[in-house]
Design a protein around this motif. Sequence first.
Motif, PDB file in Angstrom:
ATOM      1  N   LEU A   1       0.825  -1.199   0.000  1.00 25.24           N
ATOM      2  CA  LEU A   1       0.000   0.000   0.000  1.00 25.24           C
ATOM      3  C   LEU A   1       0.865   1.258   0.000  1.00 25.24           C
ATOM      4  O   LEU A   1       0.509   2.280  -0.599  1.00 25.24           O
ATOM      5  N   GLU A   2       2.014   1.171   0.668  1.00 21.37           N
ATOM      6  CA  GLU A   2       2.936   2.313   0.694  1.00 21.37           C
ATOM      7  C   GLU A   2       3.473   2.602  -0.711  1.00 21.37           C
ATOM      8  O   GLU A   2       3.594   3.770  -1.116  1.00 21.37           O
ATOM      9  N   GLU A   3       3.809   1.551  -1.465  1.00 16.84           N
ATOM     10  CA  GLU A   3       4.308   1.742  -2.834  1.00 16.84           C
ATOM     11  C   GLU A   3       3.225   2.325  -3.729  1.00 16.84           C
ATOM     12  O   GLU A   3       3.498   3.171  -4.589  1.00 16.84           O
ATOM     13  N   ILE A   4       1.999   1.877  -3.547  1.00 18.64           N
ATOM     14  CA  ILE A   4       0.892   2.390  -4.348  1.00 18.64           C
ATOM     15  C   ILE A   4       0.625   3.854  -4.015  1.00 18.64           C
ATOM     16  O   ILE A   4       0.344   4.677  -4.895  1.00 18.64           O
ATOM     17  N   ALA A   5       0.715   4.202  -2.745  1.00 13.18           N
ATOM     18  CA  ALA A   5       0.419   5.566  -2.315  1.00 13.18           C
ATOM     19  C   ALA A   5       1.441   6.570  -2.834  1.00 13.18           C
ATOM     20  O   ALA A   5       1.100   7.706  -3.173  1.00 13.18           O
ATOM     21  N   ASN A   6       2.696   6.166  -2.907  1.00 14.36           N
ATOM     22  CA  ASN A   6       3.773   7.102  -3.234  1.00 14.36           C
ATOM     23  C   ASN A   6       4.351   6.917  -4.625  1.00 14.36           C
ATOM     24  O   ASN A   6       5.151   7.735  -5.074  1.00 14.36           O
TER      25      ASN A   6
END
Length: 373
Positions: free
Chosen positions: A133-138
């Motif tokens: 989710l962190e990779e998708i968010a940023n």
Amino acid sequence: MKQDYYEILGLSKSATAAEIKKAYRKKAIEFHPDKNEGDAHAEEMFKKAAEAYEVLGNEEKRAKYDRFGHQAFEGGGFGGGGMNMDDIFSQFGDIFGGGFSGGGGFSGFGGGFGGGQRRVKGSNLRIRVSLTLEEIANGTEKKIKVKRKIRAEGTTYKTCTTCNGSGQVTRITNTILGRMQTASPCTACGGAGQIIDKKPVDADAQGLKVQEETVSIKIPAGVEDGMQLKVTGKGNDAPGNGVPGDLLVAIEEKAHPSLQREGDNLHYDLYISYSEAALGASREIDTVTGKVRIKVDEGVQSGKILRLRGKGISNLNGYGKGDLLVHVNVWTPKALNKEQRDFFERMATDENFVPNPEKGDKSFFEKVKDMFS
């Protein structure tokens, strides 16, 4: 800075759909590769015009561009970026009034692109990439090892004598309605227009061999599970004078231990004790950019939703960021000792422990309604 799409086509922002189509056709004819062989500037202008028309010629994309400019299509595989010659002729062949050849190749107008020879496109490759989710968010960049077919060094081709390089054969048959002409891919060359002349021993019948290659994939912020990105030209090579296929990247979203995604918004369940609900508390919670500390006011009610603006997912089309919605849940003890039970029995009739919602206190359904408004 990318050049303005209206400027590329020589138009004002008030141009009609018909004017946009006419302007693109004019530019495409002016800079067409058949008329400007070997001219790198003309080829670049030809691609720019096609990219501009891909956006301005689509009512929905044009509306996004008018509002947000090029930012509306940032990120590979979306909007107007990264078009190659195959993309242009396969998508906009009818703009010239003369169609295009099927089966993955193309012929432009006035003899076709590249001297009238049909160009076959290599097959696409498909991979799946799992993202946190962190990779998708940023947004992120992944380096993936891919096994793809490439032209073996030393392979040479010659023009197919069956179709004379056209990639298709024409047949004329007599029917009760008269003579009928049909065209079909050449079986001798598979529609490529060329056949093997020489090839090394490690190549297959088409002069290709499998090689592992590391491909860098830029993934924009805001992608969703099941979405597919395209990396142009990183599929299998085609035989002869063909062009490579594409690498299709399917996005898979990994489950997060404490955050749940809903569109661009994120949800977090915060559990607090009776004591914390009554006295207030300071708690540390997870976000996609790291941990943050939030304050829970004294007297908070179970079901309260705290909104952390801008702490959600970046919108793929550049419409800002979603929010992080923290759902406050007051944890009810499941087992009490005698001292605790005596305390709650004494408090059962205490006026501070008797439910007394004020007019301003919203119901659960009202809170949900507000959350989506």
